[in-house]
Design a protein around this motif. Structure first.
Motif, PDB file in Angstrom:
ATOM      1  N   ASN A   1       1.889   4.901   7.357  1.00  0.00           N
ATOM      2  CA  ASN A   1       1.840   3.587   6.484  1.00  0.00           C
ATOM      3  C   ASN A   1       0.643   3.139   6.401  1.00  0.00           C
ATOM      4  OD1 ASN A   1       2.950   1.973   4.677  1.00  0.00           O
ATOM      5  ND2 ASN A   1       4.064   0.832   6.146  1.00  0.00           N
TER       6      ASN A   1
ATOM      7  N   CYS B   1      -2.683  -4.150  17.117  1.00  0.00           N
ATOM      8  CA  CYS B   1      -1.164  -3.871  17.757  1.00  0.00           C
ATOM      9  C   CYS B   1      -1.283  -3.587  19.192  1.00  0.00           C
ATOM     10  CB  CYS B   1      -0.721  -2.750  17.062  1.00  0.00           C
ATOM     11  SG  CYS B   1      -0.087  -2.986  15.311  1.00  0.00           S
TER      12      CYS B   1
ATOM     13  N   PRO C   1      -4.848 -11.252  16.397  1.00  0.00           N
ATOM     14  CA  PRO C   1      -3.847 -10.865  15.319  1.00  0.00           C
ATOM     15  C   PRO C   1      -4.180  -9.725  14.545  1.00  0.00           C
ATOM     16  CG  PRO C   1      -5.813 -12.546  14.907  1.00  0.00           C
ATOM     17  CD  PRO C   1      -5.827 -12.446  16.242  1.00  0.00           C
TER      18      PRO C   1
ATOM     19  N   SER D   1       3.453   5.080  13.098  1.00  0.00           N
ATOM     20  CA  SER D   1       3.741   4.293  12.262  1.00  0.00           C
ATOM     21  C   SER D   1       2.617   3.612  11.520  1.00  0.00           C
ATOM     22  CB  SER D   1       4.383   3.003  12.651  1.00  0.00           C
ATOM     23  OG  SER D   1       4.910   2.120  11.412  1.00  0.00           O
ATOM     24  N   MET D   2       1.636   3.489  12.050  1.00  0.00           N
ATOM     25  CA  MET D   2       0.260   3.092  11.291  1.00  0.00           C
ATOM     26  C   MET D   2      -0.291   4.144  10.526  1.00  0.00           C
ATOM     27  SD  MET D   2      -1.306   0.650  14.620  1.00  0.00           S
ATOM     28  CE  MET D   2      -2.468  -0.020  13.656  1.00  0.00           C
TER      29      MET D   2
ATOM     30  N   GLY E   1       0.289  -1.014   6.109  1.00  0.00           N
ATOM     31  CA  GLY E   1       1.682  -1.620   5.934  1.00  0.00           C
ATOM     32  C   GLY E   1       2.323  -1.831   7.246  1.00  0.00           C
ATOM     33  N   THR E   2       1.717  -1.422   8.208  1.00  0.00           N
ATOM     34  CA  THR E   2       2.500  -1.809   9.596  1.00  0.00           C
ATOM     35  C   THR E   2       2.137  -3.239  10.271  1.00  0.00           C
ATOM     36  OG1 THR E   2       2.302   0.414  10.186  1.00  0.00           O
ATOM     37  CG2 THR E   2       2.697  -0.975  11.923  1.00  0.00           C
ATOM     38  N   GLU E   3       3.002  -3.831  10.446  1.00  0.00           N
ATOM     39  CA  GLU E   3       2.971  -5.148  10.942  1.00  0.00           C
ATOM     40  C   GLU E   3       2.365  -5.315  12.388  1.00  0.00           C
ATOM     41  OE1 GLU E   3       5.691  -9.325  12.181  1.00  0.00           O
ATOM     42  OE2 GLU E   3       6.748  -7.325  11.078  1.00  0.00           O
ATOM     43  N   VAL E   4       1.459  -6.199  12.635  1.00  0.00           N
ATOM     44  CA  VAL E   4       0.771  -6.194  13.856  1.00  0.00           C
ATOM     45  C   VAL E   4       1.788  -6.828  14.745  1.00  0.00           C
ATOM     46  CG1 VAL E   4      -1.072  -7.161  15.381  1.00  0.00           C
ATOM     47  CG2 VAL E   4      -1.463  -6.456  12.963  1.00  0.00           C
ATOM     48  N   THR E   5       1.993  -6.153  16.046  1.00  0.00           N
ATOM     49  CA  THR E   5       3.020  -6.543  16.918  1.00  0.00           C
ATOM     50  C   THR E   5       2.279  -6.830  18.234  1.00  0.00           C
ATOM     51  OG1 THR E   5       3.898  -4.367  17.307  1.00  0.00           O
ATOM     52  CG2 THR E   5       5.009  -6.023  15.832  1.00  0.00           C
ATOM     53  N   HIS E   6       2.759  -7.521  19.255  1.00  0.00           N
ATOM     54  CA  HIS E   6       2.344  -7.594  20.563  1.00  0.00           C
ATOM     55  C   HIS E   6       3.368  -7.349  21.542  1.00  0.00           C
ATOM     56  CE1 HIS E   6      -1.133  -9.949  18.893  1.00  0.00           C
ATOM     57  NE2 HIS E   6      -1.350  -8.818  18.841  1.00  0.00           N
TER      58      HIS E   6
END
Length: 355
Positions: free
Chosen positions: A328, A175, A172, A324-325, A331-336
């Motif tokens: 920001n 990225c 979780p 992006s990380m 502030g970057t949403e963790v994505t898979h």
């Protein structure tokens, strides 16, 4: 008197432990070794026993230790140099990934430094390489290996942005831009089923040695069974070997128990071919074969039936996510992200006539 090679049981970590306030001395005490021995484990200057190494790593992971100088320097300032932990650049898939990452990183105005353990070195060598890489004060890190576990990266996530490339990842806090190995394996298994094969050997490496290859093997076997196909799973437990399962597959073919064999990588398929030739097994007349990756130079001439993983797209997306990380922080949403590959028909997969 404590021996430098003595090993103890790590105590429960205090609730206030964090990657920035746990010292190497604390890790050494928890592991029951000297600070000098702990330092040798992390930085690989001289060998230590496997028992000692494992105890130090266990204590470090339990306490949440990050090499102190690196952690504080990273916390104090950023860097436009990115790190890449790369598994075996002699493998065409990893070699192409390195090249594509370098291109995209240069276009983004950044720089990259790479560490790459040899193909025969396992997770503890990659852990040492990881510590050296982070010690260079990189501003972000790409991890492109199917060996090092997500929990080994956990202590660094609050210190440096991490993007895993290639292997499936569900942590979780990490990225990832991964190849959709379940989709890829399903495409290959469906192709084998469509060619009429009813008994198939599937080479399946252990997850400890390669998460992607394990996922491919497990999924291929499951999908074949859903077609009513008899599956002979061939374990490949040894790290760094590409020829495991050769004897078992040839024996299965000679006894008439299989008509096809599926390999989780083109390297493994290629390693099998000389043994098949020496045993007088014709491909695909006697035995059909499939691989996976689709990157090897000259693969069209070899005629492999394989699946082409989207290396170029993965590299581009990984750099976009990292940028992006960096732009920001926090502030970057963790994505898979999962990227499917493309089936490559070839001469190594033949049809079986219905009886």
């Amino acid at each position: 008197m404590r021996s430098n090679e003595g090993v103890g049981n790590p105590p429960d970590p205090p609730s206030s432990a964090s990657p920035l306030n746990v010292t190497m001395a604390a890790v050494a005490t928890a592991a029951g070794v000297s600070r000098a021995t702990a330092s040798r484990v992390f930085y690989g200057s001289t060998p230590v026993s496997p028992k000692t190494r494992d105890a130090v790593y266990a204590a470090a992971e339990q306490l949440g230790y990050v090499p102190n100088v690196m952690a504080r320097s990273l916390a104090a300032r950023g860097s436009d140099i990115l790190g890449l932990l790369l598994r075996d650049p002699t493998n065409p898939a990893y070699g192409l990934l390195f090249s594509e990452l370098q291109t995209h990183i240069s276009q983004a105005g950044l720089q990259m430094v790479t560490v790459a353990p040899s193909r025969t070195e396992g997770a503890h060598f990659e852990r040492q390489a990881l510590n050296r890489l982070l010690g260079l004060r990189v501003g972000g890190m790409f991890v492109a290996t199917g060996v090092i576990r997500a929990e080994m990266l956990g202590p660094f996530l609050d210190v440096v942005p991490v993007v895993v490339i290639g292997r499936p990842e569900t942590h979780p806090g990490i990225c990832s831009v991964s190849y959709d190995e379940e989709n890829n394996a399903t495409q290959l298994a469906d192709a084998v089923a469509a060619h009429g094969h009813r008994a198939v050997a599937v080479v399946t490496p252990s997850a400890e040695n390669s998460v992607p290859e394990n996922r491919r093997g497990v999924t291929m076997a499951r999908r074949l069974r859903s077609h009513g196909i008899r599956v002979h799973e061939i374990p490949a437990p040894t790290f760094g070997r590409s020829d495991e399962g050769v004897r078992e597959i040839i024996a299965l073919r000679r006894s008439g128990r299989i008509t096809a064999a599926m390999f989780p990588s083109d390297w493994r398929l290629l390693a099998f071919l000389p043994h098949a030739q020496a045993a007088g097994v014709r491909v695909p007349e006697d035995l059909s074969l499939t691989g996976c990756d689709g990157i090897m130079q000259g693969i069209d001439l070899l005629g492999f039936t394989t699946l082409r993983i989207p290396v170029e797209r993965a590299a581009g997306r990984a750099v976009t996510v990292m940028k992006s990380m960096l732009d920001n922080p926090g502030g970057t949403e963790v994505t898979h992200e999962l990227l499917p590959g493309t089936l490559v028909p070839g001469r190594t997969l033949g049809h079986v006539s219905p009886r």
